[in-house]
Design an enzyme around this catalytic site. Structure first.
Site, PDB file in Angstrom:
ATOM      1  N   ASP A 103       1.950 -20.840 -37.451  1.00 43.95           N
ATOM      2  CA  ASP A 103       3.283 -20.231 -37.365  1.00 43.95           C
ATOM      3  C   ASP A 103       4.374 -21.153 -37.900  1.00 43.95           C
ATOM      4  OD1 ASP A 103       2.650 -17.813 -36.213  1.00 43.95           O
ATOM      5  OD2 ASP A 103       2.810 -18.551 -34.157  1.00 43.95           O
ATOM      6  N   TYR A 154      -6.957 -28.112 -31.571  1.00 42.66           N
ATOM      7  CA  TYR A 154      -5.495 -28.102 -31.590  1.00 42.66           C
ATOM      8  C   TYR A 154      -4.978 -29.110 -30.561  1.00 42.66           C
ATOM      9  CZ  TYR A 154      -5.008 -23.744 -34.303  1.00 42.66           C
ATOM     10  OH  TYR A 154      -5.008 -22.790 -35.296  1.00 42.66           O
TER      11      TYR A 154
END
Lengths: 245, 245
Positions: free
Chosen positions: B52, B110
């Site tokens: 994003d 992540y």
């Protein structure tokens, strides 16, 4: 009348250093604007150091006299609402009227970061010196001992700066390897000449590559010859970390 | 015909995510421009993930087919000369023609950073979530165990995303306190739903403040109810750290 001491952290990337100058944004004028908004009076701000354009601070100290009634514990939050997010006030203290952040300081700590990886680290591009050639940390550590103590550091100063004496005392100088090939240089002394920490960092890098023999360091300092030291490392790797009173 | 796999690090602050879109700069189109300059052909780039806007990467992987003759070991340096300094190519590899950076991936890591200090850290303002309320790390650690294994994570997904199944397997989830009041959350899984890591981070923050009891976590996951999980933590704390093939 109050004398208020502030401690700041700032990302110096967007500023032409601490000290107010014509036609360029500085930390000092930005902070003065915030203090004026809170206290309704333009302050006369004294800073502990004159950091150069692009240099950062994790513990910059400044002070100003004021008639404001604002409770001291509310001042950092109030200032931070008026400051851009690259300057943060982390503490405020009422101090004696005789306190001056520059002249009362008796010790300062600076940190310099070298990113010693083949490719630049995009997260550290404004916060370290990307130096892609292999550095021998052990040699750099050997060189540090020559700096400790009182020396005339005129060979480690940029010109264009007037001071009464170029003798300074260094209490400690450490080189440390960290995660992500980052090398951290930490130096503590009673004061530093113009660009002195950046020249020490550039000289230690030359030692790390083998261009300067660490055993020649005492003689290089004694020579007082700027040309025998290394280059001036770039501003963005430098942080004023702490000022001691 | 060659199939070239690239590994990138990027500071996502200035980009509207990875994937090309109209009227907004993205990492994909920036990299395509650099590849076109080097290979003289517009590539079709496949990315491992759709990060994003504002999300960072320390090990993003992508691939493209090309007729270029450039030696593989010279490609990163060539690309970096054409890329802005917030995107760095750290490796290039020739891979099988069947390799696809998205579909060949079997595991991803992540990392999410929470800056848990009273005042924001100016150096981490684009690289972490500033969360000024006290977080109980031990409670956060207890909550992590409920996430391990295969679960339907639909309650931890933002809407507006079509996938065949919302079942994902999480291999590890760790919470660690670092220097400067930084909390590092690391999660490894076979895949992640839209905003899933940011919702896990927001949920762990709610556990840390006491708003969610860590012992309720298995039931909250089982409920498949987005409203029972925590908020979606902001993009700037998230890093795609590694993609495994």
């Amino acid at each position: 009348m109050r004398n208020i001491k502030l401690t700041l952290q700032y990302d110096g990337t967007a500023y032409h250093g601490w000290q107010t100058q014509l036609n360029a944004p500085t930390v000092q004028e930005t902070l003065e604007g915030a203090i004026e908004q809170i206290t309704k009076a333009k302050p006369k701000l004294f800073g502990s150091s004159r950091t150069d354009a692009g240099v950062h601070a994790k513990g910059f100290v400044c002070n100003f006299k004021s008639e404001t009634n604002i409770p001291i514990e509310k001042l950092p939050i109030a200032l931070n609402t008026c400051l851009p997010d690259d300057i943060v006030c982390v503490s405020a203290e009422d101090v004696d009227l005789g306190f001056n952040s520059r002249f009362s300081a008796h010790k300062k700590c600076y940190t310099y970061y070298i990113s010693n990886s083949k490719f630049p680290n995009p997260f550290m591009r404004n916060y370290s010196w990307h130096f892609p050639y292999k550095l021998d940390i052990e040699k750099m550590k050997i060189a540090t001992s020559a700096f400790i103590g009182e020396h005339d550091f005129i060979g480690f100063a940029a010109s264009g700066f007037t001071v009464k004496t170029t003798v300074r005392e260094i209490y400690s100088l450490d080189v440390e390897k960290q995660e992500d090939n980052m090398i951290k240089i930490t130096v503590v002394g009673n004061g530093f000449l113009y660009n002195m920490v950046r020249i020490i960092a550039g000289t230690l890098a030359f030692v790390g590559t083998g261009k300067i023999d660490p055993l020649d360091m005492p003689e290089i300092i004694k020579s007082k010859d700027r040309k025998r030291a290394g280059i001036t490392a770039p501003a963005q790797g430098l942080y004023l970390t702490e000022v001691y009173y």
